[in-house]
Scaffold this active site. Structure first.
Site, PDB file in Angstrom:
ATOM      1  N   VAL A  42      36.152  52.508  44.681  1.00 41.53           N
ATOM      2  CA  VAL A  42      36.298  52.158  46.103  1.00 41.53           C
ATOM      3  C   VAL A  42      37.154  50.908  46.242  1.00 41.53           C
ATOM      4  O   VAL A  42      36.896  49.892  45.588  1.00 41.53           O
ATOM      5  CB  VAL A  42      34.922  51.849  46.745  1.00 41.53           C
ATOM      6  N   LEU A  43      38.142  50.988  47.122  1.00 35.71           N
ATOM      7  CA  LEU A  43      39.036  49.848  47.353  1.00 35.71           C
ATOM      8  C   LEU A  43      38.470  48.907  48.412  1.00 35.71           C
ATOM      9  O   LEU A  43      37.928  49.357  49.420  1.00 35.71           O
ATOM     10  CB  LEU A  43      40.401  50.384  47.835  1.00 35.71           C
ATOM     11  N   GLY A  44      38.619  47.606  48.190  1.00 40.62           N
ATOM     12  CA  GLY A  44      38.290  46.605  49.199  1.00 40.62           C
ATOM     13  C   GLY A  44      39.530  45.804  49.556  1.00 40.62           C
ATOM     14  O   GLY A  44      40.212  45.292  48.668  1.00 40.62           O
ATOM     15  N   TYR A  45      39.825  45.719  50.840  1.00 39.88           N
ATOM     16  CA  TYR A  45      40.970  44.904  51.289  1.00 39.88           C
ATOM     17  C   TYR A  45      40.538  43.963  52.423  1.00 39.88           C
ATOM     18  O   TYR A  45      41.304  43.145  52.903  1.00 39.88           O
ATOM     19  CB  TYR A  45      42.134  45.800  51.755  1.00 39.88           C
ATOM     20  N   GLY A  46      39.276  44.136  52.891  1.00 41.94           N
ATOM     21  CA  GLY A  46      38.747  43.293  53.975  1.00 41.94           C
ATOM     22  C   GLY A  46      37.417  42.731  53.538  1.00 41.94           C
ATOM     23  O   GLY A  46      37.314  42.071  52.493  1.00 41.94           O
ATOM     24  N   SER A  47      36.362  43.065  54.270  1.00 38.90           N
ATOM     25  CA  SER A  47      35.052  42.497  53.907  1.00 38.90           C
ATOM     26  C   SER A  47      34.596  42.967  52.531  1.00 38.90           C
ATOM     27  O   SER A  47      33.830  42.279  51.859  1.00 38.90           O
ATOM     28  CB  SER A  47      33.994  42.853  54.954  1.00 38.90           C
ATOM     29  N   GLU A 150      30.790  51.044  57.228  1.00 45.75           N
ATOM     30  CA  GLU A 150      32.173  51.172  57.700  1.00 45.75           C
ATOM     31  C   GLU A 150      32.274  52.117  58.895  1.00 45.75           C
ATOM     32  O   GLU A 150      33.193  52.927  58.972  1.00 45.75           O
ATOM     33  CB  GLU A 150      33.070  51.659  56.556  1.00 45.75           C
TER      34      GLU A 150
HETATM   35  C1  SIN Z   1      37.534  47.014  53.363  1.00 48.02           C
HETATM   36  O1  SIN Z   1      37.068  45.906  53.221  1.00 48.02           O
HETATM   37  O2  SIN Z   1      38.134  47.572  52.434  1.00 48.02           O
HETATM   38  C2  SIN Z   1      37.386  47.788  54.636  1.00 48.02           C
HETATM   39  C3  SIN Z   1      37.431  46.965  55.862  1.00 48.02           C
HETATM   40  C4  SIN Z   1      36.234  46.091  56.056  1.00 48.02           C
HETATM   41  O3  SIN Z   1      35.089  46.553  55.909  1.00 48.02           O
HETATM   42  O4  SIN Z   1      36.395  44.911  56.359  1.00 48.02           O
END
Ligand code: SIN
Length: 267
Positions: A42-47, A150
């Site tokens: 699983v990729l994370g780019y935000g939280s 999400e």
């Molecule tokens: C993420 O972090 O990859 C998705 C966006 C978020 O939940 O902030």
């Protein structure tokens, strides 16, 4: 083409199973009778960068191409309320940027500088983030957890993630074994098709291009069940600093939010 994104399905239950199967295919597993018993990437780019999902065995930093990251997703369930929604990040594809002239000035300002929009390639857009490896026995539980976390406009997609292993990870025999079959990009980084949650430009909570000062003032004042909106922004900024990767848009937004807070009278 180095990056690919596709919506796997509309229905969320089916999506999760399909995505897991799709991601499992990348792992070279021979048996897939029960795709929910396979590991998950699983990729994370935000939280997700600063608040990992449960049961993550590995967290590997790296990057994707072909997107811009923006605080253009409104949040009424985490960092704001329905009456006063906050702002969280989403990804916008290069294709959407090119198609919609209202995104052009923003992409030119932060990512493309001297290039014209129509000359831009996916390689010109690079987003740093991290990827989590969830062992098979927790894949279903974590999928369910993420589906709840999400919500509010995010849907599941896949994206090609380029891994940059830390020094410790480069010596981790178990991890190296798990990724040994992956193809490498031109500079030797292992690539994997990962699951990612994106609020696409057509989702209801997509705000679209917003004046940066307006976004900053919304973030400075919003609070939701997961905490103050500013905490989300500053934790994201700190994580990218930890990765030693600059994101000009995130930096400028953080500076503006700090300036707003500094200018407010202390009580
Ligand atoms: C993420 O972090 O990859 C998705 C966006 C978020 O939940 O902030």
């Amino acid at each position: 083409m180095t990056i690919e994104i596709e919506t796997i399905y509309q229905d969320r239950d089916e999506t999760k199973a399909d995505i897991i199967k799709h991601v499992v295919d990348q792992l070279g597993e021979k048996t897939k009778q029960d795709q929910c018993d396979q590991p998950l990437w699983v990729l994370g780019y935000g939280s997700l960068i600063f608040k990992p999902p449960p049961h993550a065995k590995y967290r590997i930093k790296g990057y994707i191409h072909g997107f811009i990251r923006r605080f253009w997703q409104s949040s009424s369930d985490h960092r704001g309320t329905p009456e006063s929604p906050g702002r969280v990040v989403t990804l916008v594809t290069l294709e959407d940027v090119v198609k919609n002239s209202r995104f052009h000035s923003d992409a030119l300002e932060y990512e493309l500088s001297s290039k014209s929009i129509h000359e831009a390639s996916e390689k010109d857009l690079k987003i740093w983030g991290c990827i989590y490896y969830i062992p098979a026995e927790f894949a279903r539980e974590v999928g369910d957890y993420l589906d709840v976390r999400e919500q509010d406009g995010y849907s599941i997609h896949t994206v090609n993630f380029n891994m940059v292993l830390s020094e410790d990870q480069s010596g981790d025999v178990e991890l190296l074994d798990a990724i040994a079959h992956l193809d490498k990009n031109a500079i030797g980084h292992p690539m994997i098709n990962s699951m990612v949650y994106i609020g696409t430009v057509s989702n209801e909570s997509f705000v679209g291009p917003e004046d940066l000062q307006e976004t900053a003032s919304i973030i400075a004042s919003s609070v939701g069940p997961s905490g103050p909106n500013i905490e989300y922004l500053l934790e994201l900024e700190a994580s990218l600093d930890d990765f030693k990767q600059q994101d000009r848009y995130i930096k400028e937004l953080s500076q503006r939010v700090r300036a707003i807070l500094d200018s407010e009278p202390r009580v």
